[in-house]
Design a protein around this motif. Structure first.
Motif, PDB file in Angstrom:
ATOM      1  N   LYS A  84      -0.967  -2.289   6.328  1.00  6.45           N
ATOM      2  CA  LYS A  84      -1.634  -2.163   5.040  1.00  6.45           C
ATOM      3  C   LYS A  84      -1.062  -3.198   4.194  1.00  6.45           C
ATOM      4  O   LYS A  84      -2.018  -3.825   3.438  1.00  6.45           O
ATOM      5  N   SER A  88      -3.698  -6.430   3.038  1.00  5.72           N
ATOM      6  CA  SER A  88      -4.390  -6.604   1.884  1.00  5.72           C
ATOM      7  C   SER A  88      -3.913  -7.796   1.348  1.00  5.72           C
ATOM      8  O   SER A  88      -4.350  -8.472  -0.012  1.00  5.72           O
ATOM      9  N   GLN A 254      -6.243   6.793   2.913  1.00  5.23           N
ATOM     10  CA  GLN A 254      -5.803   5.260   3.307  1.00  5.23           C
ATOM     11  C   GLN A 254      -5.610   4.945   4.902  1.00  5.23           C
ATOM     12  O   GLN A 254      -5.757   3.799   5.396  1.00  5.23           O
TER      13      GLN A 254
END
Length: 462
Positions: A84, A88, A254
């Protein structure tokens, strides 16, 4: 999960790396990674945003990286939080010091810039880093912004406690009131100096009041990755239902089921007696039909099935193809699973047990399977499969009962063993067409028409 593979670019040239671990420390995040030559790289992030990466051969003692991995929240390189953080920020480009300074000047406050510079003392000379910080200090002082100047000295004090500037300001009357504010941890600082506030929150995060203030600060800055890291830490250290629910809500926003399983398994190892996490893992294992992990969970003494879970696992077990199940079957675990099912839902338990026993008989001896069934303390006495196995054990040593034993194997679709019995019977009774007919029938069921036809023709001659 495997350790995450990642790519950084140096002058447009890709460098393939494998993440070893990641740390969340204060406002920074650092990924430690290695290339194929086992050379070490560090990827630096500030508030979940990528800064740059650097290769190192040796870290300076007591540097920011060393402090981070000693005092920070550390996850291994296969943790979903790594992907993650990387996804990003892709693509990640290595930039030099001059470009880094321009980036910091464009995107961050002078105080943040000063703090970020402390990350790099193993790659950039400490003297050069201090020059940048001191320059910022004097800019503030010339403009009469003494509080801002004093904030910079607090960063320098942490970075280079023996520096002359730190010593000079110790007795400087102009800064005494600010020194008192920091010594007394004035409430005013929590709004005027967020770097200080976060540092205090971080080191005092075991205090529930500070922890919730910390979470609020981080989430107000949209640093959801850091927030999840903090909630994982909190649940691991203070496993309450309220803390756990806060973590689960954020994970579900998420991460997917597979990622959540990995995260919860890691946390569960730290708090093995915390039942809510086991209940959620149970549900996730069922949803992705991971019977192997479900079995391992059932071995834990703390875990107890409720009626709804008994029914749910019964439904899943009934659909399981034991021949294609990836792990060796555990009779002890199956027994633990089947007992509550046989008690509450006997109509479901019998076909599950039958299919399981059939799979066992492909690799285990009849007597071993019978003994396992017998050790269930009467749970399966009324099941037809138990009666059948018990009968088969009795027949196994009776040479004149091979025909009957073969037919029982045939009923269980254990065709190889059935063929052994019919072949033995055919040798014992060469004039009897019955075992030959059954051999023909068995080969037909196995999808072997030529063999089936040969035995059919032979039976017609008898």
């Amino acid at each position: 999960m495997r350790k995450h593979q990642l790519t950084v670019y140096n002058r447009q040239q890709p460098i393939k790396l494998k993440a070893e671990r990641v740390v969340f420390y204060l406002q920074g995040e650092i990924i430690e990674a290695v290339n194929r030559k086992n050379e070490e790289f560090y990827l630096f992030f500030y508030k979940n945003r990528f800064l740059t990466a650097a290769k190192t051969t040796k870290l300076r003692r007591a540097c920011f990286i060393e402090k981070a991995f000693k005092s920070g929240i550390v996850f291994d390189g296969s943790h979903p939080i790594v992907s993650k953080l990387l996804s990003s920020n892709a693509p990640c480009h290595i930039i030099g010091f001059d470009i880094l300074l321009k980036k910091l000047n464009s995107h961050y406050s002078p105080h943040e810039k000063s703090f970020i510079l402390t990350f790099f003392e193993s790659f950039i000379s400490k003297k050069k880093l201090l020059q940048e910080m001191i320059s910022i200090f004097y800019d503030f002082r010339r403009n009469g912004q003494l509080f801002h100047a004093y904030q910079i000295t607090q960063i320098i004090k942490e970075f280079a406690p023996d520096h002359n500037l730190v010593k000079q300001l110790t007795n400087d009357v102009a800064y005494q009131k600010y020194a008192i504010m920091y010594e007394e941890k004035s409430e005013e600082l929590f709004t005027k100096d967020l770097l200080y506030a976060e540092k205090l929150y971080y080191y005092e995060k075991e205090n529930l009041h500070y922890f919730h203030n910390y979470i609020q600060l981080v989430e107000n800055q949209s640093r959801w990755i850091s927030a999840i890291a903090l909630w994982i830490w909190q649940v691991s250290n203070q496993p309450t239902k309220q803390n756990y629910q806060s973590l689960i809500e954020r994970l579900n926003e998420q991460f997917d089921d597979v990622e959540n399983i990995y995260i919860l398994e890691k946390v569960s190892k730290q708090i093995p007696k915390f039942i809510p996490i086991q209940q959620d893992l149970f549900q996730l294992y069922v949803e992705i039909n991971d019977m192997d992990k479900l079995f391992r969970l059932m071995k834990q003494k703390e875990f107890q099935l409720n009626d709804k879970q008994v029914q749910l696992i019964g439904d899943r077990l009934a659909k399981t193809n034991w021949e294609k199940n990836s792990s060796p079957l555990d009779m002890e675990t199956m027994d633990a699973l089947l007992k509550p099912i046989s008690k509450e839902f006997p109509d479901k338990a019998e076909p599950i047990l039958t299919n399981f026993v059939i799979s066992l008989l492909k690799t285990k001896e009849l007597n071993e399977v019978k003994n396992w069934l017998k050790q269930s303390q009467g749970s399966y006495d009324n099941f037809s499969i138990y009666k059948k196995v018990k009968q088969m054990v009795q027949l196994e040593n009776e040479l004149d009962e091979m025909q009957t034993l073969g037919e029982l194997y045939f009923d269980l679709k254990l065709y190889d063993r059935a063929i052994e019995c019919f072949s033995w019977e055919m040798e014992m009774k060469p004039q009897d067409p019955k075992p030959v007919q059954w051999l023909s029938k068995t080969y037909r069921e196995m999808g072997m028409p030529e063999e089936s036809e040969a035995y059919r023709k032979h039976s017609n001659t008898l």
